[in-house]
Structures are given as structure tokens and as C-alpha cells.
Design a protein around this motif. Structure first.
Motif, mmCIF file in Angstrom:
data_model
loop_
_atom_site.group_PDB
_atom_site.id
_atom_site.type_symbol
_atom_site.label_atom_id
_atom_site.label_comp_id
_atom_site.label_asym_id
_atom_site.label_seq_id
_atom_site.Cartn_x
_atom_site.Cartn_y
_atom_site.Cartn_z
ATOM 1 N N GLN A 255 0.630 -1.291 0.200
ATOM 2 C CA GLN A 255 -0.160 0.086 -0.080
ATOM 3 C C GLN A 255 0.851 1.334 0.055
ATOM 4 O OE1 GLN A 255 -3.615 0.939 0.018
ATOM 5 N NE2 GLN A 255 -2.321 2.638 -0.483
ATOM 6 N N ASN A 256 0.827 1.934 -1.116
ATOM 7 C CA ASN A 256 1.900 3.241 -1.158
ATOM 8 C C ASN A 256 0.994 4.190 -0.117
ATOM 9 O OD1 ASN A 256 3.771 4.619 -2.094
ATOM 10 N ND2 ASN A 256 3.453 4.307 -4.187
ATOM 11 N N SER A 257 2.206 4.943 0.668
ATOM 12 C CA SER A 257 1.888 5.498 1.722
ATOM 13 C C SER A 257 2.174 6.924 2.102
ATOM 14 C CB SER A 257 2.301 4.891 3.057
ATOM 15 O OG SER A 257 1.971 3.394 2.925
ATOM 16 N N PHE A 258 2.611 7.487 0.718
ATOM 17 C CA PHE A 258 3.551 8.963 0.738
ATOM 18 C C PHE A 258 3.050 9.568 -0.683
ATOM 19 C CE2 PHE A 258 7.114 11.361 2.921
ATOM 20 C CZ PHE A 258 6.537 12.626 2.811
ATOM 21 N N GLY A 259 3.985 9.050 -1.754
ATOM 22 C CA GLY A 259 3.826 9.819 -2.939
ATOM 23 C C GLY A 259 2.765 8.822 -3.601
ATOM 24 N N HIS A 260 2.224 9.197 -4.800
ATOM 25 C CA HIS A 260 1.535 8.620 -5.771
ATOM 26 C C HIS A 260 0.137 8.182 -4.931
ATOM 27 C CE1 HIS A 260 4.266 7.476 -8.893
ATOM 28 N NE2 HIS A 260 5.092 7.339 -7.923
ATOM 29 N N MET A 261 -0.341 9.230 -4.232
ATOM 30 C CA MET A 261 -1.779 9.327 -3.641
ATOM 31 C C MET A 261 -2.850 10.133 -4.364
ATOM 32 S SD MET A 261 -1.225 7.050 -1.187
ATOM 33 C CE MET A 261 -2.666 7.352 0.026
ATOM 34 N N CYS B 214 6.244 4.619 -0.889
ATOM 35 C CA CYS B 214 6.907 5.897 -0.523
ATOM 36 C C CYS B 214 8.131 6.226 -1.409
ATOM 37 C CB CYS B 214 7.775 5.893 1.158
ATOM 38 S SG CYS B 214 6.388 5.613 2.451
ATOM 39 N N ASP B 215 7.756 5.818 -2.676
ATOM 40 C CA ASP B 215 8.954 6.399 -3.766
ATOM 41 C C ASP B 215 8.393 7.699 -4.440
ATOM 42 O OD1 ASP B 215 6.496 4.887 -4.602
ATOM 43 O OD2 ASP B 215 7.305 4.831 -6.553
ATOM 44 N N GLU B 216 9.191 8.084 -5.051
ATOM 45 C CA GLU B 216 8.950 9.333 -5.773
ATOM 46 C C GLU B 216 8.094 10.587 -5.158
ATOM 47 O OE1 GLU B 216 9.466 7.427 -10.529
ATOM 48 O OE2 GLU B 216 7.416 7.468 -9.214
ATOM 49 N N VAL B 217 8.603 10.667 -3.942
ATOM 50 C CA VAL B 217 7.819 11.993 -3.160
ATOM 51 C C VAL B 217 8.338 13.279 -3.820
ATOM 52 C CG1 VAL B 217 7.040 12.677 -0.997
ATOM 53 C CG2 VAL B 217 7.750 10.388 -1.189
ATOM 54 N N MET B 218 7.775 13.638 -4.790
ATOM 55 C CA MET B 218 8.295 14.935 -5.499
ATOM 56 C C MET B 218 7.733 16.052 -4.933
ATOM 57 S SD MET B 218 10.320 13.337 -7.242
ATOM 58 C CE MET B 218 10.755 11.889 -8.024
ATOM 59 N N GLU B 219 6.752 16.334 -4.291
ATOM 60 C CA GLU B 219 6.132 17.634 -3.926
ATOM 61 C C GLU B 219 6.727 18.057 -2.629
ATOM 62 O OE1 GLU B 219 1.671 16.737 -6.210
ATOM 63 O OE2 GLU B 219 1.998 17.134 -3.848
ATOM 64 N N LEU B 220 7.562 17.069 -1.949
ATOM 65 C CA LEU B 220 7.870 17.249 -0.666
ATOM 66 C C LEU B 220 8.899 18.473 -0.632
ATOM 67 C CD1 LEU B 220 7.935 16.361 2.350
ATOM 68 C CD2 LEU B 220 10.085 15.000 1.709
#
Length: 603
Positions: free
Chosen positions: A198-204, A266-272
Motif C-alpha cells: 500500500q503506497n503511503s506517501f507519494g502516488h496518492m 514511499c517512492d517518488e515523493v516529488m512535492e515534498l
């Protein structure tokens, strides 16, 4: 002690490369190719299926975890194994031999074998936009089990039926809790660990696009990122409600799995650092903010007595940051190009002393028919460097970006090759993949289908070798700008040559003699990929001749022909989709084709 093994209905076998040891007379074809195999100067008097079988589990005899020894003698079959999994793998090898000899006499032999990688996995994307039917999943898992895969993930963003979040998944035909439990049992019986994902940071974005969830978003307005302007993709890590939301998902999802592992993404969290967390990241390093959030997730995972797995791309180049994570968190090092620097990243992560897996890919997504040669090199690169630096797992990833137009069969060569490499790298690097697919993935008695799929996957090489082939880009992004650089790659001559290549490959489709239950749909899938490739070539040539290289400036009669062809392709695509997948997500996937069709029909 003895262990009983149930024989299953689907048998999968793989050919050796003709240059390998198996090209010798009176040898069998096996996948994966075992580490040690010797043939004896005797023949069984009876067919294999009638011989007495003895199964022994004894770590003192077979010391390697999951290892086995298979002895086919004149009067019996003896299996010695390290554990029950080893017995199962010995029986998979035996089934491959049985399939080849049938009820005839078989040759005596001894096989001693064990895996290079303890964890050998496949991850299937079910969130962009394709959710397979249970029948498709069962068949796929059965095939993977025959190839000695022991780890399976369904990449999930919004496609689990969370009780209190129907708004998010209502049009997606999601996996239900009951279906997960049934699949988990099915996998467990085949010594496959069904691992929650379950993705949990990016790609939401599938969550955050709904107003009720935007209070969790990092950016509701567009912000600058390395991918250009983005919004509603990442969760905001600075609000306690974010962890409360994630914890609620875990509480509902994880009890349906027997696995003690969990991939939190939690991959590719680009907006952070570019949205609501901009001020937070001004006081501390952006990577530290990322790790602090990951540590909070880690605590939620531990509440379920699970081991956290996470994509390592955000911090894999910074061992001082990664070292702040607990040692039992498993880093997943991914990369999908032939020359991806697995050596660099594996070495960096290995120096932190933590457990890590390498995660190459099938290279099928955003390609129409795959990128076979790139994927083969990528899979081998990951296997070699993973072993060199001590990776304990190898996961073949199959993504579905931009609607997942590619049929699942486009990835069969890569699934087979990755399964072989992860079991025994040195023995399997040169296997003959078209032969593998002909004989045991497609059961094609004419020995044709494997080459069709393999060769269609290399059509991209005639125009360019980009990670996202331009022919596919033109179809996926109707407003794609054919700039001077693109025009230097997509020439009329190269496009015509690609069409000729595809036609030559497809000419053998009528010669196929596929014996699997899905034979008819396999043929339609191959035809769909070929038609889509040729349509992309026709569109590219028409745009090159048009004013400003734009679709709207293509002559109306040419656009009419393109529209006619696209409608036929869409009809076939619906049939392909519904034969293996749930209806949810189909409209989203088709919308990209509809956007192209609208341009053709615009007056």
C-alpha cells in the motif's frame, strides 16, 4: 520425516538455451536450470508416474535453505530437501520432466539445487488502471510457482475495498478482504508469500483528487517539482492526521495477509518541500523530513508485527540518512534501464549494513509491446550486482503507468528470465526465452508464439531506444510536441521499417498452435499490440507531413482512416481487457484512446 506434496493442474517448464548443457543428447529442459545435474547410464523400467516416490526433509543432508536433491532411479524417485519448500521445488522440477517424458521411460539422473536469492518475487501493478480477475491471478500465481517464485505483491494505491473509503475505489473494481484472504491461502499452498503493498506517501493522487481527502495533501495548488508542475500527489507529513489516516488503512488491510512483510512504498515523493512542508523543510533537511515520516510509518507497521519494506529511491544515495532507519527495514533498490547504476546504489546501501532487495522491471509500461532487450539487460544487471553486494531479495516489477495498455503476456519473457536469474544466475543468464515461452508459457506446439511476443517487444529499437518509446508517447499523449529532436528520431524511413518489421513478425500468427485455455485471447492480444504499433507509426508519419506537425492539421481523409483504425483497436482492447481483468478502470484506460480519437474526428 516425510512431506506430502499436492500436484497442481498447471505445469510450467522452460527450455535451456541451445548452447547450454541441455542441448546434449538425452537431457531434459528445465526452468530454472539447476546448479548441478548429472545423468546416469540407466533407464527406468517403468514410466516416471508409476514409480514409488520417497520424500525426506533433513537439513543435515541438504544444508542450503530451500535446497533439494532429486534422484530418479530405476525403481524409485527420491527427494531429499532442506525444508518443505525444498520438497515443493523438487516436485516442480519433477513435473517439468514428467511433462516431457509423459508415460515413456525416463533417464536416471541426480539434480542438486538451491536458490541464489532467498526471496524471488514479482510485483504486479493493480492501480493504473487494471485489476485482474481472481481467475487471472490464480493462473498467474500457478505459473510463477512453477518457476520457483516465492514472493508476490499487488501494487496498491486505491484498489483495496477499504470499508470507510468507498468514494475512492467505487469505480475501480477493487480487491476485497475476502478475495485477499483466498488469494493468500492459494499462494501459501504454493510456498509463495503474498506480501501486502500500500503506497503511503507519494502516488496518492487517486485519494487526494477527492475533496474529502485534500486536507491530507502536500499541495492542493500546483507547485514546481523535478517532474514539472504537480499537485495532489503526496501526503503532507507534518499533520498528525496523516499518520492517523495511514494507520487506519494498515489496521484494515494487514490482517488479511499471513505474510510478516509489508511494502509501504514511499517512492517518488516529488512535492515534498514545495507545498505545505516548505517551511518545515526550511528548518531541517528535506531528506530528514522524509525519514522522520518513514519512522512514524515504521512504528505503525511494527504494531502489526510486520517487517517494513520501502522503495529506496528517495535516500539511497545518502547512507547517513538511511542509517537513521532501523536495521530491519528492508530497502528496495529499483531501476529500469539497461545501464541503471545498481552497482552504485547496492554498494551504498550495503555499507549501511541493512537488508536490501534489487527490483528490476519488465519495461513493458508505456511501450505498447514492451522493450525486450532493455529489460533483459536490466534484469541481468540487477541480478549480478545484487549478488555482488549481498542483496537477499530480487523482485521483478511490472508497472501499469498511463492506463496499462500492455497485455500481461508482454511481460512473460521478463517474468521467466527474472525467475531463472534469481534462482541461479550463472546457469540461467543465456536461456532461450522464445523457446521458454513457446513450450511452457503458451504451450505452443508450433513453437511460434514465444518469438512473436519476444520480437514485438523489440519493435521499439527500429525508431529509438528511449525509456518511453516515441511511438507510444504519440498515442498516450495526444498533445505531445514533435520537436526537432523527436523528428530526428522518428523519420519516415524508420517508421516504415518498423511497420515492415511488425508485419513480418505478425505473419507467423496463423501458424501458432497454442494449447492453453486462453489461446484465443493470446492471439487477440498479440494482434492488438501489433495493430497499435502500426497505428502509432501511421500517426507519426501523418504528423511529420502535417503543418506544424500537429494532428489537427493532418488531411481529413487521412484522419478518417486513422479514426476507423482506432475504433477497431478500441473494440479489440475492450475484449482483451475484459477477458482477464475487472471492468473497473477500463473507462479510465480507454479515455486516453478516446482523446486521440477526438482529435481525428475534429472538424
Amino acid at each position: 520425516m516425510k512431506s506430502t506434496i499436492i500436484f497442481f493442474s498447471i505445469v510450467v517448464t522452460i527450455f535451456f538455451n541451445q548452447s547450454s548443457r541441455a542441448s546434449q543428447k538425452n537431457t531434459y529442459l528445465l526452468l530454472p536450470i539447476p546448479k548441478n545435474i548429472s545423468y546416469e547410464n540407466c533407464h527406468t523400467i517403468k514410466p516416471l508416474c508409476s514409480l514409488k516416490r520417497v520424500e525426506i526433509i533433513d537439513p543435515n543432508i541438504i544444508s542450503n535453505e530451500q535446497g533439494y536433491r532429486l534422484n530418479i532411479r530405476a525403481d524409485e524417485i527420491l527427494i531429499s530437501a532442506n525444508n518443505e519448500a525444498g520438497v515443493f521445488y523438487a516436485n516442480q522440477t519433477l513435473k517439468q520432466i514428467l511433462k516431457q517424458v509423459g508415460r515413456k521411460e525416463s533417464q536416471c539422473l541426480t539434480i542438486t539445487d538451491w536458490p541464489d536469492y532467498p526471496v524471488r518475487g514479482v510485483m504486479l501493478d493493480i492501480s493504473r488502471d487494471k485489476v485482474p480477475t481472481m481467475h487471472t491471478l490464480y493462473d498467474f500465481v500457478e505459473m510463477l510457482a512453477g518457476w520457483k517464485i516465492n514472493h508476490f505483491e499487488l501494487y496498491t494505491e486505491h484498489t483495496f475495498a477499504y470499508k470507510n473509503h468507498k468514494e475512492v475505489w467505487k469505480n475501480a473494481s477493487p480487491m476485497t478482504a475476502e478475495q485477499i484472504r483466498k488469494l493468500d491461502k492459494f499462494c501459501r499452498e504454493r510456498f509463495i508469500d503474498l506480501v501486502p503493498n500500500q503506497n503511503s506517501f507519494g502516488h496518492m493522487n487517486r485519494w487526494l483528487e477527492h475533496p474529502d481527502y485534500q486536507y491530507l495533501a502536500e499541495a492542493t495548488d500546483y507547485v514546481d517539482t523535478q517532474w514539472g508542475k504537480r499537485r495532489l500527489n503526496d501526503l503532507y507529513p507534518g499533520d498528525p492526521n496523516t499518520i492517523k489516516f495511514i494507520a487506519g488503512l494498515y489496521d484494515e488491510l494487514l490482517p488479511n495477509f499471513s505474510s510478516r512483510y509489508f511494502n509501504v512504498g514511499c517512492d517518488e515523493v516529488m512535492e515534498l518541500g514545495n507545498g505545505r512542508s516548505k517551511e518545515l523543510c526550511s528548518h531541517k533537511d528535506r531528506d530528514e523530513v522524509y525519514v522522520e515520516y518513514l519512522l512514524k510509518i515504521y512504528q505503525e507497521v511494527k504494531k502489526h508485527n510486520s517487517t517494513m519494506m520501502f522503495w529506496a529511491d528517495m535516500i539511497q544515495q545518502k547512507p547517513e540518512i538511511m542509517s537513521k532507519l532501523p536495521n530491519d527495514a528492508i530497502a528496495l533498490i529499483w531501476g529500469y534501464e539497461a545501464e541503471h547504476p545498481f552497482d552504485k546504489y547496492c554498494k551504498t546501501v550495503a555499507l549501511t549494513g541493512r537488508n536490501f532487495y534489487v527490483c528490476p522491471g519488465t519495461s513493458t509500461w508505456r511501450s505498447i509491446s514492451g522493450r525486450t532487450d532493455n529489460a533483459i539487460k536490466n534484469l541481468l544487471n540487477a541480478a549480478e550486482n545484487g549478488r555482488k553486494f549481498g542483496a537477499t531479495g530480487y523482485i521483478i516489477t511490472d508497472w501499469g503507468d498511463m492506463g496499462d495498455w500492455e497485455p500481461i503476456i508482454a511481460g512473460y519473457p521478463e517474468f521467466a528470465y527474472g525467475a531463472a536469474l534469481s534462482w541461479s544466475l550463472n546457469e540461467n543468464r543465456d536461456i532461450n526465452l522464445p523457446a521458454v515461452l513457446n513450450e511452457f508459457a503458451f504451450d505452443d506446439k508450433a513453437c511460434v508464439t514465444g518469438s512473436l511476443v519476444y520480437d514485438l517487444g523489440n519493435a521499439y529499437k527500429l525508431t529509438d531506444t528511449q525509456s518511453n518509446p516515441l511511438i507510444a508517447k504519440l498515442l498516450l499523449y495526444p498533445d505531445f510536441n514533435l520537436d526537432k529532436e523527436s523528428q530526428s528520431v522518428l523519420t519516415i524511413n524508420k517508421l516504415q521499417a518498423t511497420k515492415v518489421y511488425v508485419d513480418n513478425v505478425l505473419a507467423n500468427l496463423e501458424k501458432t498452435n497454442i494449447k492453453t485455455q486462453d489461446a484465443a485471447i493470446i492471439r487477440i492480444e498479440i494482434k492488438f499490440m501489433a495493430d497499435m504499433l502500426k497505428h502509432g507509426c501511421d500517426l507519426a508519419m501523418a504528423r511529420l507531413d502535417a503543418k506544424d506537425k500537429k494532428t489537427i492539421n493532418i488531411p481529413q481523409d487521412v484522419r478518417d482512416k486513422l479514426a476507423f483504425d482506432m475504433k477497431k483497436i478500441m473494440k479489440d482492447y475492450k475484449k482483451v481487457w475484459l477477458s482477464r481483468n475487472r471492468r473497473g478502470g477500463l473507462s479510465d484506460s480507454l479515455s486516453r484512446m478516446e482523446n486521440q480519437l477526438e482529435l481525428y474526428e475534429q472538424k
